[in-house]
Motif scaffolding. Structure first.
Motif, mmCIF file in Angstrom:
data_model
loop_
_atom_site.group_PDB
_atom_site.id
_atom_site.type_symbol
_atom_site.label_atom_id
_atom_site.label_comp_id
_atom_site.label_asym_id
_atom_site.label_seq_id
_atom_site.Cartn_x
_atom_site.Cartn_y
_atom_site.Cartn_z
ATOM 1 N N ALA A 83 1.049 -1.279 -0.042
ATOM 2 C CA ALA A 83 0.040 -0.034 0.181
ATOM 3 C C ALA A 83 0.933 1.262 0.003
ATOM 4 O O ALA A 83 0.436 2.207 0.776
ATOM 5 N N GLY A 84 2.073 1.330 -0.852
ATOM 6 C CA GLY A 84 2.951 2.599 -0.877
ATOM 7 C C GLY A 84 2.663 3.405 -2.116
ATOM 8 O O GLY A 84 1.481 2.978 -2.608
ATOM 9 N N GLY A 85 3.179 4.117 -2.374
ATOM 10 C CA GLY A 85 2.945 5.127 -3.561
ATOM 11 C C GLY A 85 2.638 4.343 -5.050
ATOM 12 O O GLY A 85 1.764 4.588 -5.496
ATOM 13 N N ALA A 86 3.294 3.162 -5.256
ATOM 14 C CA ALA A 86 3.288 2.612 -6.543
ATOM 15 C C ALA A 86 2.071 1.725 -6.332
ATOM 16 O O ALA A 86 1.068 1.734 -7.356
ATOM 17 N N THR A 144 5.342 -4.224 -3.358
ATOM 18 C CA THR A 144 6.039 -3.705 -2.299
ATOM 19 C C THR A 144 7.635 -4.192 -2.910
ATOM 20 O O THR A 144 7.927 -4.729 -3.961
ATOM 21 N N PRO A 145 8.609 -3.571 -1.976
ATOM 22 C CA PRO A 145 10.022 -3.905 -2.810
ATOM 23 C C PRO A 145 10.539 -5.423 -2.176
ATOM 24 O O PRO A 145 11.613 -5.663 -2.682
ATOM 25 N N ILE A 146 9.782 -6.216 -1.487
ATOM 26 C CA ILE A 146 10.087 -7.565 -1.100
ATOM 27 C C ILE A 146 10.457 -8.308 -2.362
ATOM 28 O O ILE A 146 9.624 -8.660 -3.153
ATOM 29 N N GLY A 147 11.818 -8.900 -2.234
ATOM 30 C CA GLY A 147 12.173 -9.703 -3.428
ATOM 31 C C GLY A 147 13.063 -9.182 -4.359
ATOM 32 O O GLY A 147 13.486 -9.835 -5.099
ATOM 33 N N ASN A 151 -1.978 -5.564 2.977
ATOM 34 C CA ASN A 151 -0.554 -4.625 3.564
ATOM 35 C C ASN A 151 -0.413 -5.041 5.193
ATOM 36 O O ASN A 151 -1.152 -5.339 5.651
ATOM 37 N N ARG A 152 0.891 -5.017 5.186
ATOM 38 C CA ARG A 152 1.347 -5.278 6.473
ATOM 39 C C ARG A 152 0.767 -4.399 7.302
ATOM 40 O O ARG A 152 0.204 -4.723 8.548
ATOM 41 N N THR A 153 0.660 -2.887 7.112
ATOM 42 C CA THR A 153 -0.002 -1.899 7.965
ATOM 43 C C THR A 153 -1.424 -1.896 7.148
ATOM 44 O O THR A 153 -1.459 -1.036 6.199
HETATM 45 P P1 ATR Z 1 6.628 2.770 -2.944
HETATM 46 O O1 ATR Z 1 6.171 4.270 -2.880
HETATM 47 O O2 ATR Z 1 7.770 2.664 -4.171
HETATM 48 O O3 ATR Z 1 5.642 1.961 -3.486
HETATM 49 P P2 ATR Z 1 6.885 2.496 -0.111
HETATM 50 O O4 ATR Z 1 5.784 3.602 -0.336
HETATM 51 O O5 ATR Z 1 7.895 2.375 0.535
HETATM 52 O O6 ATR Z 1 7.173 2.127 -1.976
HETATM 53 O O7 ATR Z 1 5.871 1.400 0.208
HETATM 54 C C1 ATR Z 1 6.391 0.158 0.340
HETATM 55 C C2 ATR Z 1 5.083 -1.121 0.491
HETATM 56 O O8 ATR Z 1 6.075 -2.079 0.955
HETATM 57 C C3 ATR Z 1 4.450 -0.892 1.773
HETATM 58 O O9 ATR Z 1 3.374 -1.241 1.574
HETATM 59 C C4 ATR Z 1 5.097 -1.369 2.949
HETATM 60 O O10 ATR Z 1 4.289 -2.054 3.793
HETATM 61 P P3 ATR Z 1 4.061 -1.079 5.083
HETATM 62 O O11 ATR Z 1 2.792 -0.146 4.694
HETATM 63 O O12 ATR Z 1 3.458 -1.904 6.189
HETATM 64 O O13 ATR Z 1 5.075 -0.298 5.482
HETATM 65 C C5 ATR Z 1 5.669 -2.711 2.219
HETATM 66 N N1 ATR Z 1 6.898 -3.096 2.655
HETATM 67 C C6 ATR Z 1 8.090 -2.720 2.581
HETATM 68 N N2 ATR Z 1 8.861 -3.682 3.419
HETATM 69 C C7 ATR Z 1 8.078 -4.575 3.770
HETATM 70 C C8 ATR Z 1 8.493 -5.901 4.618
HETATM 71 N N3 ATR Z 1 9.639 -6.151 5.189
HETATM 72 N N4 ATR Z 1 7.314 -6.369 5.029
HETATM 73 C C9 ATR Z 1 5.991 -6.168 4.649
HETATM 74 N N5 ATR Z 1 5.783 -5.162 3.974
HETATM 75 C C10 ATR Z 1 6.796 -4.364 3.559
#
Ligand code: ATR
Length: 275
Positions: free
Chosen positions: A127-130, A191-194, A150-152
């Motif tokens: 649920a980040g910007g992308a 998410t950036p995971i992976g 989303n985690r949050t």
């Molecule tokens: P972007 O703007 O590039 O999409 P971002 O705003 O940093 O990136 O969002 C990253 C997303 O990856 C968020 O949904 C974040 O979850 P939270 O909202 O709970 O922070 C998720 N994310 C990043 N690292 C994570 C992790 N280790 N485990 C679970 N979710 C993660």
């Protein structure tokens, strides 16, 4: 006179946009140059004033400036305003207009692989910007269901609430989504995971994935994430993030030049850059 384009970010040296756009200017015989521009947060206002003064024709904006750029522009496309982020600016006779081609680039790339979103039940992961850009643009397509996990969970809730297009939707935590994974036709990982260097990690367990589901990951470094590998082993269709990157660039190029560029050429150029 040579036209100037660029991309503003911090960091910026890794960006593949300069190679991709300069190759297109060359291919289409356009006398223009696309420059990586390293701008720190505290200097964004000065940088935009400078770019206005020298009459830059257009530019992209990347991390961390996609939100902060908005009040510095003269006009905003409605979808960019709703998303709350701009990645492309066009200089229209001295007025800077902001667009967001991330979501529309994503959907354009997706529709090369699947025929339609209208008949699909969709899950967005993250649920980040992308995620926000992709969520709103997919919502515009009118899917049967557009869930987001989303985690949050509160951040997923905000996206559902802010979405300007009415669509059946729920905000879930990751475990809830994992339990009902077989109900989705399309899963979009944002998410950036992976991503390199943590290539063994996956944001969710796909134990309950059904083989007919299409799984799309916006990561393109590496080209095949752990999630995509697991999904492919289960018989799912997969797509990596290369198309989203290429199509967001193609849509920006079209706004600047009026030319719809050749996607294969762009994809080949980026693959070469990735090595
Ligand atoms: P972007 O703007 O590039 O999409 P971002 O705003 O940093 O990136 O969002 C990253 C997303 O990856 C968020 O949904 C974040 O979850 P939270 O909202 O709970 O922070 C998720 N994310 C990043 N690292 C994570 C992790 N280790 N485990 C679970 N979710 C993660």
């Amino acid at each position: 006179m040579k036209k100037l384009f660029g991309v503003i970010g911090d960091p910026i040296s890794h960006s593949m946009s300069p190679a991709m756009h300069n190759d297109l200017f060359h291919a289409y015989g356009i006398d223009a140059h696309y420059q990586p521009l390293h701008v720190k947060k505290e200097n964004l206002g000065d940088a935009i004033r400078g770019l206005r003064a020298i009459g830059i024709s257009g530019f992209n904006i990347t991390v961390p400036h996609k939100e902060a750029i908005m009040p510095l522009l003269d006009e905003l496309d409605p979808l960019a305003r709703a998303i709350g982020a701009v990645n492309t600016v066009v200089n229209q006779n001295g007025k800077l207009k902001g667009y967001n081609t991330d979501g529309s680039g994503y959907v354009k790339g997706l529709l090369e692989e699947i025929s339609s979103v209208r008949d699909k039940k969709v899950l967005i992961v993250g649920a980040g910007g992308a995620a926000r850009a992709i969520y709103f643009t997919l919502a515009k397509e009118g899917p049967q269901l557009l869930d987001i996990c989303n985690r949050t969970v509160s951040k997923a809730d905000f996206i559902v609430e802010d979405c300007p297009y009415l669509v059946p939707a729920r905000a879930l935590d990751i475990q809830e989504a994992e339990k009902i994974l077989e109900t989705y036709d399309l899963i979009v990982q944002t998410t950036p995971i992976g991503m390199l260097p943590d290539i063994q990690k996956s944001p969710l367990s796909i134990h309950n994935l059904k083989s007919g589901t299409f799984v799309s990951d916006i990561i393109y470094n590496p080209l095949e994430t752990q999630l995509l590998r697991e999904a492919s082993n289960k018989g799912a269709g997969i797509q990596n993030g290369l198309d989203m990157f290429v199509y967001q660039g193609a849509l920006a190029f079209e706004k600047w030049t009026g030319i719809e560029p050749e996607i294969k050429r762009m994809r080949d150029k980026v693959l070469k850059q990735l090595g």
